[in-house]
Design an enzyme around this catalytic site. Structure first.
Site, PDB file in Angstrom:
ATOM      1  N   CYS A   1       0.814  -1.226   0.000  1.00 37.36           N
ATOM      2  CA  CYS A   1       0.000   0.000   0.000  1.00 37.36           C
ATOM      3  C   CYS A   1       0.846   1.274   0.000  1.00 37.36           C
ATOM      4  CB  CYS A   1      -0.929   0.019   1.202  1.00 37.36           C
ATOM      5  SG  CYS A   1      -1.973  -1.425   1.252  1.00 37.36           S
TER       6      CYS A   1
ATOM      7  N   HIS B   1      -3.871   7.013   1.087  1.00 35.50           N
ATOM      8  CA  HIS B   1      -4.039   5.698   0.468  1.00 35.50           C
ATOM      9  C   HIS B   1      -5.464   5.249   0.754  1.00 35.50           C
ATOM     10  CE1 HIS B   1      -4.069   1.518  -0.286  1.00 35.50           C
ATOM     11  NE2 HIS B   1      -3.973   1.168   0.988  1.00 35.50           N
TER      12      HIS B   1
ATOM     13  N   ASN C   1      -9.949  -0.835  -2.542  1.00 34.21           N
ATOM     14  CA  ASN C   1      -8.542  -0.594  -2.190  1.00 34.21           C
ATOM     15  C   ASN C   1      -7.670  -1.186  -3.301  1.00 34.21           C
ATOM     16  OD1 ASN C   1      -5.924  -0.819  -1.169  1.00 34.21           O
ATOM     17  ND2 ASN C   1      -6.575  -1.391   0.888  1.00 34.21           N
TER      18      ASN C   1
HETATM   19  O1  UT7 Z   1      -4.595  -1.266   2.628  1.00 37.75           O
HETATM   20  C1  UT7 Z   1      -3.799  -1.905   3.569  1.00 37.75           C
HETATM   21  C2  UT7 Z   1      -4.170  -1.549   4.915  1.00 37.75           C
HETATM   22  N1  UT7 Z   1      -5.449  -2.111   5.240  1.00 37.75           N
HETATM   23  C3  UT7 Z   1      -6.236  -1.513   6.070  1.00 37.75           C
HETATM   24  O2  UT7 Z   1      -5.913  -0.446   6.536  1.00 37.75           O
HETATM   25  C4  UT7 Z   1      -7.498  -2.220   6.495  1.00 37.75           C
HETATM   26  C5  UT7 Z   1      -7.727  -2.029   7.955  1.00 37.75           C
HETATM   27  N2  UT7 Z   1      -8.834  -2.774   8.498  1.00 37.75           N
HETATM   28  C6  UT7 Z   1     -10.114  -2.595   8.129  1.00 37.75           C
HETATM   29  O3  UT7 Z   1     -10.396  -1.819   7.245  1.00 37.75           O
HETATM   30  C7  UT7 Z   1     -11.202  -3.314   8.881  1.00 37.75           C
HETATM   31  O4  UT7 Z   1     -10.610  -4.038   9.944  1.00 37.75           O
HETATM   32  C8  UT7 Z   1     -12.019  -4.298   8.006  1.00 37.75           C
HETATM   33  C9  UT7 Z   1     -12.930  -3.495   7.088  1.00 37.75           C
HETATM   34  C10 UT7 Z   1     -11.106  -5.166   7.197  1.00 37.75           C
HETATM   35  C11 UT7 Z   1     -12.905  -5.181   8.876  1.00 37.75           C
HETATM   36  O5  UT7 Z   1     -13.716  -4.397   9.708  1.00 37.75           O
HETATM   37  P1  UT7 Z   1     -13.817  -4.727  11.252  1.00 37.75           P
HETATM   38  O6  UT7 Z   1     -14.769  -3.773  11.813  1.00 37.75           O
HETATM   39  O7  UT7 Z   1     -12.430  -4.735  11.825  1.00 37.75           O
HETATM   40  O8  UT7 Z   1     -14.478  -6.168  11.238  1.00 37.75           O
HETATM   41  P2  UT7 Z   1     -13.938  -7.522  11.882  1.00 37.75           P
HETATM   42  O9  UT7 Z   1     -12.870  -8.093  11.048  1.00 37.75           O
HETATM   43  O10 UT7 Z   1     -13.677  -7.292  13.338  1.00 37.75           O
HETATM   44  O11 UT7 Z   1     -15.208  -8.436  11.753  1.00 37.75           O
HETATM   45  C12 UT7 Z   1     -16.435  -8.124  12.427  1.00 37.75           C
HETATM   46  C13 UT7 Z   1     -17.485  -9.154  12.044  1.00 37.75           C
HETATM   47  C14 UT7 Z   1     -16.973 -10.588  12.182  1.00 37.75           C
HETATM   48  O12 UT7 Z   1     -18.072 -11.371  12.610  1.00 37.75           O
HETATM   49  P3  UT7 Z   1     -18.254 -11.776  14.152  1.00 37.75           P
HETATM   50  O13 UT7 Z   1     -17.005 -12.545  14.503  1.00 37.75           O
HETATM   51  O14 UT7 Z   1     -18.358 -10.475  14.886  1.00 37.75           O
HETATM   52  O15 UT7 Z   1     -19.492 -12.584  14.144  1.00 37.75           O
HETATM   53  C15 UT7 Z   1     -16.614 -10.996  10.778  1.00 37.75           C
HETATM   54  O16 UT7 Z   1     -16.709 -12.383  10.563  1.00 37.75           O
HETATM   55  O17 UT7 Z   1     -17.831  -8.999  10.674  1.00 37.75           O
HETATM   56  C16 UT7 Z   1     -17.668 -10.264   9.990  1.00 37.75           C
HETATM   57  N3  UT7 Z   1     -17.233  -9.977   8.624  1.00 37.75           N
HETATM   58  C17 UT7 Z   1     -18.113  -9.761   7.626  1.00 37.75           C
HETATM   59  N4  UT7 Z   1     -19.455  -9.771   7.581  1.00 37.75           N
HETATM   60  C18 UT7 Z   1     -20.034  -9.500   6.405  1.00 37.75           C
HETATM   61  C19 UT7 Z   1     -15.979  -9.855   8.145  1.00 37.75           C
HETATM   62  N5  UT7 Z   1     -16.013  -9.560   6.832  1.00 37.75           N
HETATM   63  C20 UT7 Z   1     -17.323  -9.499   6.489  1.00 37.75           C
HETATM   64  C21 UT7 Z   1     -18.007  -9.225   5.291  1.00 37.75           C
HETATM   65  N6  UT7 Z   1     -19.342  -9.247   5.282  1.00 37.75           N
HETATM   66  N7  UT7 Z   1     -17.336  -8.946   4.133  1.00 37.75           N
END
Ligand code: UT7
Length: 334
Positions: free
Chosen positions: A115, A261, A291
Site C-alpha cells: 500500500c 491511500h 482498495n
Molecule cells: O490497505 C492496507 C491496509 N489495510 C487496512 O488499513 C485495512 C484495515 N482494516 C479494516 O479496514 C477493517 O478491519 C475491516 C474493514 C477489514 C474489517 O472491519 P472490522 O470492523 O475490523 O471487522 P472484523 O474483522 O472485526 O469483523 C467483524 C465481524 C466478524 O463477525 P463476528 O465474529 O463479529 O461474528 C466478521 O466475521 O464482521 C464479519 N465480517 C463480515 N461480515 C459480512 C468480516 N467480513 C465481512 C463481510 N461481510 N465482508
C-alpha cells in the site's frame, strides 16, 4: 540540486464493475456491512479470461501520463513500478513496461512496498531527479488483486476490500526550487509482517508443497488482521503526516489537497477529523474502486486532477500505510 514535479498523470481501471450486491451473491456479505465498515460501493475486477494484468493496466495508465506530460516514450529515462501483484514471480513488471511501450533500454526498478508502494516509488524517483541522474521518470502503481482473492465466505474479511486498477505519473526535473516534491518520509516495522501477508507461493513454500496443498490451506490467499491493521494505520498515518508538516514548517490549514491511500474510508475520515481538514481538502474515491493498494493514491490523484481539484502552487499531501508494515508521506507544491 534539482527539484522534481509531476508533469503527467493517467489511470486505467478494467471495465468490469463488481458491486457489493454482486459479492453478496457469491459469499455471505451485504452491501450494508461493506459500506458501513469500509465505505466501498463497488470495485473493478478484471473479467475472467481477459488478458489484462498488472503490467498491461500499468502500460495503459503510463501511455496517458506520458502523453499528458507532452513527452514521448523516448523522453523517459527510467521506470519505477510498484505492485504486490506482479505478472511473474520474476522478472518484475517494470521491464514489461519497457517492452510494451517500445522504450529504449532504460532502467526499470520494481518496488515491493504494497500500500505504501507508490509513495516509496515517488520518493525513489525524486532522489534520482534531485541528484541530476535522470530528467523524466515514469512511476507506476498497478494491482491485479481479483485473481488472488478467496472469494468465498471464508475470505470475505479481505476480498470485499480489494480492487484492480493502475495509475501512472511522469516525474520531471524542474529548476524551480519552490515547485514539486518538498519532502518524503518513509518507515517500516517488519515485526508485523504477518499481520497483512500472502505467505505462499514463495521459495519457502514451493512445488511440491503447492501441488499438495489442502483445501483448508489459506496461506495462498491474503491474510489480514483487520482490526490490528486499522489501529496501527491511524497512528502511523497521523505520525507521518505530522512529520511531513513539521519538516516543511506547515500546519494542516496549509494543505490544499490530501490524498490518503484508499485503504478504508473510515481510516481516511478519522485522519480528516484528527487534522480538522475540510471536505474540500481531502479526496477519496475508494467508494468506486475499493482498495487498489499501490495504485490507489495515483488513481485518486489523477481523478482529482482531472476534476480540476489540483491547481498551480497547491500544497498536495500523499500518505500511505500498509503491509510490512510500511508507511510514508510525501508533500509537494504543484
Ligand atoms: O490497505 C492496507 C491496509 N489495510 C487496512 O488499513 C485495512 C484495515 N482494516 C479494516 O479496514 C477493517 O478491519 C475491516 C474493514 C477489514 C474489517 O472491519 P472490522 O470492523 O475490523 O471487522 P472484523 O474483522 O472485526 O469483523 C467483524 C465481524 C466478524 O463477525 P463476528 O465474529 O463479529 O461474528 C466478521 O466475521 O464482521 C464479519 N465480517 C463480515 N461480515 C459480512 C468480516 N467480513 C465481512 C463481510 N461481510 N465482508
Amino acid at each position: 540540486m534539482y527539484n522534481s514535479k509531476i508533469t503527467g498523470l493517467g489511470f486505467y481501471v478494467p471495465d468490469n464493475i463488481v458491486t457489493n450486491d454482486d459479492l453478496s451473491k457469491i459469499m455471505d456479505t451485504s452491501d450494508e456491512w461493506i459500506q458501513e465498515r469500509t465505505g466501498i460501493k463497488e470495485r473493478r475486477w478484471i473479467k475472467e479470461g481477459s488478458n489484462e494484468t498488472s503490467a498491461t493496466m500499468g502500460a495503459k495508465a503510463a501511455e496517458t501520463a506520458i502523453e499528458r506530460a507532452g513527452l514521448t516514450t523516448d523522453d523517459i529515462d527510467f521506470i519505477i513500478f510498484a505492485t504486490l501483484s506482479p505478472d511473474y514471480y520474476f522478472p518484475g513488471c517494470g521491464v514489461q513496461i519497457q517492452d510494451m511501450l517500445g522504450m529504449k533500454t532504460v532502467g526499470a526498478l520494481d518496488v515491493r512496498n504494497q500500500c505504501s508502494g507508490f509513495v516509496y516509488a515517488m520518493s525513489a524517483a525524486d532522489q534520482f531527479i534531485k541528484t541530476g541522474m535522470y530528467k523524466n521518470i515514469l512511476v507506476i502503481g498497478s494491482e491485479y488483486h481479483s485473481n488472488g482473492l478467496d472469494k468465498t465466505t471464508r475470505g470475505r474479511g479481505v476480498s470485499v476490500i480489494f480492487g484492480d486498477g493502475a495509475g501512472a505519473c511522469v516525474l520531471s526535473r524542474t529548476e524551480d526550487n519552490n515547485k514539486g516534491i518538498l519532502s518524503s518520509h518513509l518507515h517500516s516495522e517488519g515485526r508485523f509482517a504477518d499481520k497483512l501477508i500472502v505467505e505462499s507461493p514463495s521459495i519457502k513454500h514451493w512445488v511440491p508443497e503447492i501441488l499438495n496443498a489442502e483445501e483448508e490451506d489459506v496461506s495462498y490467499f491474503p491474510y489480514m488482521d483487520g482490526t490490528f491493521v486499522f489501529k496501527n494505520a491511524v497512528v502511523r498515518f497521523s505520525e507521518v503526516i505530522m512529520e511531513a508538516l513539521a519538516t516543511n514548517k506547515m500546519s494542516p490549514e496549509d494543505i490544499d489537497l490530501f490524498i490518503p491511500h484508499q485503504a478504508n474510508l473510515r481510516i481516511a475520515q478519522f485522519i480528516q477529523q484528527k487534522f480538522k481538514l475540510r471536505n474540500d481538502q481531502v479526496y477519496n474515491n475508494i467508494m468506486s474502486y475499493g482498495n487498489t493498494t499501490a495504485a490507489s493514491i495515483v488513481i485518486a490523484l489523477t481523478e482529482a486532477w482531472e476534476k480540476g481539484k489540483v491547481k498551480e502552487n497547491d500544497i498536495v499531501l500523499l500518505a500511505a500505510f500498509g503491509s510490512g508494515f510500511t508507511w510514508g508521506s510525501l508533500l509537494m507544491r504543484w
